[in-house]
Enzyme design. Structure first.
Site, short mmCIF file in Angstrom:
data_model
loop_
_atom_site.label_atom_id
_atom_site.label_comp_id
_atom_site.label_asym_id
_atom_site.label_seq_id
_atom_site.Cartn_x
_atom_site.Cartn_y
_atom_site.Cartn_z
CG HIS A 182 0.07 6.21 -0.69
ND1 HIS A 182 -0.84 6.66 -1.41
CD2 HIS A 182 -0.09 5.58 0.50
CE1 HIS A 182 -1.98 6.64 -0.63
NE2 HIS A 182 -1.55 5.75 0.63
CG HIS A 213 -1.62 1.33 1.55
ND1 HIS A 213 -3.02 1.48 1.10
CD2 HIS A 213 -1.47 2.44 2.01
CE1 HIS A 213 -3.52 2.39 1.08
NE2 HIS A 213 -2.43 3.13 2.09
CD GLU A 214 1.94 3.37 3.88
OE1 GLU A 214 2.05 4.62 3.23
OE2 GLU A 214 0.92 3.09 4.41
CD GLU A 237 -4.79 6.37 2.28
OE1 GLU A 237 -4.58 4.99 2.59
OE2 GLU A 237 -3.87 7.25 2.34
#
Length: 283
Positions: free
Chosen positions: A133, A129-130, A200
């Site tokens: 980003h 997930h990071e 997100e």
């Protein structure tokens, strides 16, 4: 698109500072505020990531055998990204964020609590997930927004103080400054909300596609949300940086106004979207 957002944030910060300078000190105040804003813009672009990492006492992780480093390295190679710097935050509240300004200057920070609570599949989901980003250049916008929100809070406090003593200043307008002191924090929340919510969802989807395992991230999000709702918060957590984390550190606080200006989608919605993605990935 991301460059446009960055320019918008930096320009808006400059305008706010100039307006405050003019309200407080006329033309001279405006010029001084403009110079300060230019300096802050430079700092925000090049050093805001280090400021956030320092705020949370993040420690560089150089042990290549550590599970967090190993998983980050594996997923980074799979995503065809340069290896980001990896940090551990000495806090037992499970959470994580990414920061930096581009693919070459990026960092992933996870708390010790995250590493201790999650199994490997869940940890992969969070780190993916990071990395998503980072891949989509969300990190610069998110980090600048954190500095920007902090600057707005500082200006609002200064305006409240200035409004109290404004009657003694020839060029000040206490009524305008008091109104701005009320509106500026709301503006900061709106900017954080705009920056974070849609990103997100995109990062969740990117993580699921990168790992090929939406269930890992689903399980991780559920655990992190339950922990946050128990009332535990990461040390030094601030509202200005809340949007950077995978789970808002303040999500356990019940507030109608907080729900209105929520920086993240609800965890239930995020888990539901990942569930829908499972069938697509099976094809």
């Amino acid at each position: 698109m991301e460059q446009t957002k960055t320019i918008f944030l930096l320009t808006f910060l400059t305008v706010i500072f100039v307006f405050f300078g003019y309200s407080f000190g006329g033309t001279n105040g405006m010029l001084i505020a403009f110079l300060i804003a230019c300096g802050m813009n430079f700092y925000a672009y090049y050093y805001s990531d280090q400021q956030v990492l320092k705020h949370y006492n993040a420690i560089p992780l150089d042990d290549t055998k550590h599970p967090v480093y190993r998983i980050t390295q594996k997923l980074t190679q799979k995503a065809n990204l340069p290896m980001p710097k990896v940090y551990l935050i000495p806090d037992h509240t499970p959470n994580a964020f990414a920061t930096g300004r581009n693919h070459e200057y990026a960092a992933v920070a996870v708390t010790i609590g995250l590493y201790e609570m999650l199994n490997e599949e869940e940890l992969e989901g969070v780190i993916a997930h990071e990395l998503s980003h980072i891949k989509h250049y969300d990190i610069l916008i998110g980090t600048i927004a954190a500095v920007f929100a902090g600057a707005i809070a500082m200006i609002a406090n200064m305006m409240q103080f200035s409004g109290m003593i404004g009657n003694n200043r020839q060029n000040s307008n206490p009524i305008v400054m008091i109104i701005m002191a009320i509106l500026l924090p709301i503006a900061a929340s709106i900017i954080q909300m705009t920056v974070s919510r849609s990103r997100e969802y995109m990062a969740d989807e990117g993580a699921a596609r990168l790992t090929g395992n939406p269930a890992g991230l689903q399980s991780a999000l559920g655990k992190l949300e339950n922990y946050a709702r128990s009332g535990h918060q990461i040390n030094n957590a601030t509202e200005q940086t809340a949007h950077m984390f995978i789970i808002n550190p303040f999500s356990g606080l019940k507030s109608t106004l907080g729900a209105l200006f929520r920086t993240h989608p609800t965890t239930a919605d995020r888990i539901a979207r990942l569930e829908e993605l499972k069938s697509e990935l099976r094809k």
